[in-house]
Motif scaffolding. Sequence first.
Motif, PDB file in Angstrom:
ATOM      1  N   MET A 132       0.870  -1.185  -0.038  1.00  0.00           N
ATOM      2  CA  MET A 132      -0.067   0.145   0.013  1.00  0.00           C
ATOM      3  C   MET A 132       0.866   1.407  -0.001  1.00  0.00           C
ATOM      4  O   MET A 132       1.460   1.470   0.665  1.00  0.00           O
ATOM      5  CB  MET A 132      -0.859   0.045   1.265  1.00  0.00           C
ATOM      6  N   LYS A 133       0.769   2.111  -1.022  1.00  0.00           N
ATOM      7  CA  LYS A 133       1.437   3.557  -1.260  1.00  0.00           C
ATOM      8  C   LYS A 133       0.382   4.349  -0.751  1.00  0.00           C
ATOM      9  O   LYS A 133      -0.809   4.169  -0.669  1.00  0.00           O
ATOM     10  CB  LYS A 133       2.064   3.289  -2.585  1.00  0.00           C
ATOM     11  N   ASP A 134       0.889   5.562  -1.063  1.00  0.00           N
ATOM     12  CA  ASP A 134      -0.029   6.940  -1.154  1.00  0.00           C
ATOM     13  C   ASP A 134      -1.081   6.936   0.122  1.00  0.00           C
ATOM     14  O   ASP A 134      -2.219   7.230   0.141  1.00  0.00           O
ATOM     15  CB  ASP A 134      -1.024   6.868  -2.219  1.00  0.00           C
ATOM     16  N   ILE A 135      -0.434   6.624   1.299  1.00  0.00           N
ATOM     17  CA  ILE A 135      -1.039   6.870   2.649  1.00  0.00           C
ATOM     18  C   ILE A 135      -0.595   8.361   2.987  1.00  0.00           C
ATOM     19  O   ILE A 135       0.478   8.671   2.976  1.00  0.00           O
ATOM     20  CB  ILE A 135      -0.680   5.829   3.659  1.00  0.00           C
ATOM     21  N   ARG A 136      -1.639   9.139   3.550  1.00  0.00           N
ATOM     22  CA  ARG A 136      -1.381  10.486   3.882  1.00  0.00           C
ATOM     23  C   ARG A 136      -2.381  10.686   5.126  1.00  0.00           C
ATOM     24  O   ARG A 136      -3.263  10.150   5.224  1.00  0.00           O
ATOM     25  CB  ARG A 136      -1.885  11.563   2.593  1.00  0.00           C
ATOM     26  N   LEU A 137      -1.688  11.528   5.934  1.00  0.00           N
ATOM     27  CA  LEU A 137      -2.434  12.037   7.091  1.00  0.00           C
ATOM     28  C   LEU A 137      -2.665  13.356   7.194  1.00  0.00           C
ATOM     29  O   LEU A 137      -1.941  14.406   6.634  1.00  0.00           O
ATOM     30  CB  LEU A 137      -1.296  11.653   8.223  1.00  0.00           C
ATOM     31  N   ILE A 138      -3.526  13.980   8.073  1.00  0.00           N
ATOM     32  CA  ILE A 138      -3.892  15.311   8.090  1.00  0.00           C
ATOM     33  C   ILE A 138      -4.657  15.684   9.442  1.00  0.00           C
ATOM     34  O   ILE A 138      -5.576  14.553   9.975  1.00  0.00           O
ATOM     35  CB  ILE A 138      -4.805  16.026   7.076  1.00  0.00           C
ATOM     36  N   GLU A 139      -4.290  16.657  10.181  1.00  0.00           N
ATOM     37  CA  GLU A 139      -4.710  17.124  11.462  1.00  0.00           C
ATOM     38  C   GLU A 139      -6.190  17.692  11.145  1.00  0.00           C
ATOM     39  O   GLU A 139      -6.058  18.856  10.370  1.00  0.00           O
ATOM     40  CB  GLU A 139      -4.132  17.984  12.236  1.00  0.00           C
ATOM     41  N   LEU A 140      -7.099  17.173  11.629  1.00  0.00           N
ATOM     42  CA  LEU A 140      -8.509  17.831  11.474  1.00  0.00           C
ATOM     43  C   LEU A 140      -8.927  19.043  12.306  1.00  0.00           C
ATOM     44  O   LEU A 140      -8.029  19.356  13.357  1.00  0.00           O
ATOM     45  CB  LEU A 140      -9.693  16.860  11.464  1.00  0.00           C
ATOM     46  N   THR A 141     -10.049  19.624  12.271  1.00  0.00           N
ATOM     47  CA  THR A 141     -10.496  20.761  13.038  1.00  0.00           C
ATOM     48  C   THR A 141     -10.417  20.541  14.482  1.00  0.00           C
ATOM     49  O   THR A 141     -10.216  21.235  15.133  1.00  0.00           O
ATOM     50  CB  THR A 141     -11.677  21.532  12.501  1.00  0.00           C
ATOM     51  N   VAL A 194      -6.876   9.986   7.848  1.00  0.00           N
ATOM     52  CA  VAL A 194      -6.028   9.069   7.416  1.00  0.00           C
ATOM     53  C   VAL A 194      -6.562   8.611   5.743  1.00  0.00           C
ATOM     54  O   VAL A 194      -7.642   7.947   5.628  1.00  0.00           O
ATOM     55  CB  VAL A 194      -5.840   7.959   8.001  1.00  0.00           C
ATOM     56  N   PHE A 195      -5.862   8.921   4.695  1.00  0.00           N
ATOM     57  CA  PHE A 195      -6.013   8.506   3.592  1.00  0.00           C
ATOM     58  C   PHE A 195      -5.193   7.122   3.141  1.00  0.00           C
ATOM     59  O   PHE A 195      -4.049   7.260   3.440  1.00  0.00           O
ATOM     60  CB  PHE A 195      -5.776   9.547   2.524  1.00  0.00           C
ATOM     61  N   THR A 196      -5.864   6.137   2.453  1.00  0.00           N
ATOM     62  CA  THR A 196      -5.006   5.023   2.040  1.00  0.00           C
ATOM     63  C   THR A 196      -5.350   4.800   0.644  1.00  0.00           C
ATOM     64  O   THR A 196      -5.960   5.568  -0.082  1.00  0.00           O
ATOM     65  CB  THR A 196      -5.977   3.795   3.065  1.00  0.00           C
ATOM     66  N   PHE A 253      -5.231   1.054   8.564  1.00  0.00           N
ATOM     67  CA  PHE A 253      -5.148   1.455   7.172  1.00  0.00           C
ATOM     68  C   PHE A 253      -6.214   0.299   6.424  1.00  0.00           C
ATOM     69  O   PHE A 253      -6.810   0.702   5.385  1.00  0.00           O
ATOM     70  CB  PHE A 253      -3.758   1.175   6.461  1.00  0.00           C
ATOM     71  N   ILE A 254      -6.281  -0.988   6.915  1.00  0.00           N
ATOM     72  CA  ILE A 254      -6.908  -2.036   6.118  1.00  0.00           C
ATOM     73  C   ILE A 254      -8.591  -1.529   6.345  1.00  0.00           C
ATOM     74  O   ILE A 254      -9.276  -1.791   5.318  1.00  0.00           O
ATOM     75  CB  ILE A 254      -6.672  -3.173   6.842  1.00  0.00           C
ATOM     76  N   ALA A 255      -9.009  -0.998   7.520  1.00  0.00           N
ATOM     77  CA  ALA A 255     -10.267  -0.818   7.627  1.00  0.00           C
ATOM     78  C   ALA A 255     -11.071   0.498   7.252  1.00  0.00           C
ATOM     79  O   ALA A 255     -11.990   0.625   7.166  1.00  0.00           O
ATOM     80  CB  ALA A 255     -10.567  -0.840   9.160  1.00  0.00           C
ATOM     81  N   ALA A 256     -10.191   1.312   6.474  1.00  0.00           N
ATOM     82  CA  ALA A 256     -10.546   2.582   6.113  1.00  0.00           C
ATOM     83  C   ALA A 256     -11.574   2.213   5.001  1.00  0.00           C
ATOM     84  O   ALA A 256     -11.300   1.479   4.058  1.00  0.00           O
ATOM     85  CB  ALA A 256      -9.227   3.537   5.591  1.00  0.00           C
ATOM     86  N   GLU A 257     -12.646   3.112   4.967  1.00  0.00           N
ATOM     87  CA  GLU A 257     -13.670   3.113   4.162  1.00  0.00           C
ATOM     88  C   GLU A 257     -12.983   3.695   2.600  1.00  0.00           C
ATOM     89  O   GLU A 257     -12.705   4.698   2.568  1.00  0.00           O
ATOM     90  CB  GLU A 257     -14.842   4.025   4.409  1.00  0.00           C
TER      91      GLU A 257
END
Length: 313
Positions: A145-154, A160-162, A190-194
Amino acid sequence: MTTEPIQPKTCKQLLETFYANPRKMNVEKLVFSGVGNRDVYNITAPFRYGGEEVLLGRVEERDSEFSQVFFFTCNNQVWSPRIHTHTYNLQDPCTTIIKGELIVGGVEVITSAKNPDKIVSWVTQFYRGFQIDSLCHFSSGPGTMKDIRLIELTDGRVGVFTRPQGARGGRGQIGFTIIDSLDDLNEQTFIAAEVLRNQFVPEEWGGANEAHLLSNGHVGVLGHIACFDRSDHKHYYSMVFSINPGTCEITPIKIIATRSDFPRGPGKRPDLVDVIFSGGLIRLGNGRAVLSVGVSDAEAYHIEIPDPFIEYE
């Protein structure tokens, strides 16, 4: 924000819309030194950390995919390796800031036990720390799995993007989930992300490359959409969309840059000539933005374009 189910458009359809709307742009090729004859591409956007401007880049020989990630600083418009800074045996770096902490990710290649020159898989690795010189490994993605990205939300949680493939993702879909903190970032996350549905037709694929928190609390996603042609050559385009993290509603994908925006130049292989890889984007606040891209897996460019996220706010 659309409430109707999105019907995915092909790269060809998205390109028709892109080319029908010319825009003003400025293009700059980045110059690197201190890495020998190796190429530098798939860069992150420059960012300020610890009082200096830095970016990360993928550094490798033209005929190899065994790369290193360097931190670079700029002097007189030339980017050079940051002095006394650790390098990482990774591909395709990414960065973000979460609760003031620098997060660096990249793809580690896994080689065959019988043939160390043969790449058989890859794993995304993540490092964290409050100083560039003291980053510590803290999480690994699932195999391939490539292209995993993270961001702090409001609300302080972490989006988490997978990028699942295979039975759940075909050639590559984009998934999304939210965790309470970085301590919850593990393989099961990562595996369970919608999976975000109806973004790509089955023959095509894409991934997230960087996430931006927008003024309305939504997330603007910079990524890529890609396809093969009849000769099995790859075609990669920079794209964006936005997501409401509370509902997972998404906007349609739109292409924001193509290989034809940049001068002709070398490519890693003939099948990678029409490839650009979105590395990061800086919003200038005046309706414009600077996109950092790797071009043809051999060069790195900045291109100033209209801010693609304004319409999502």
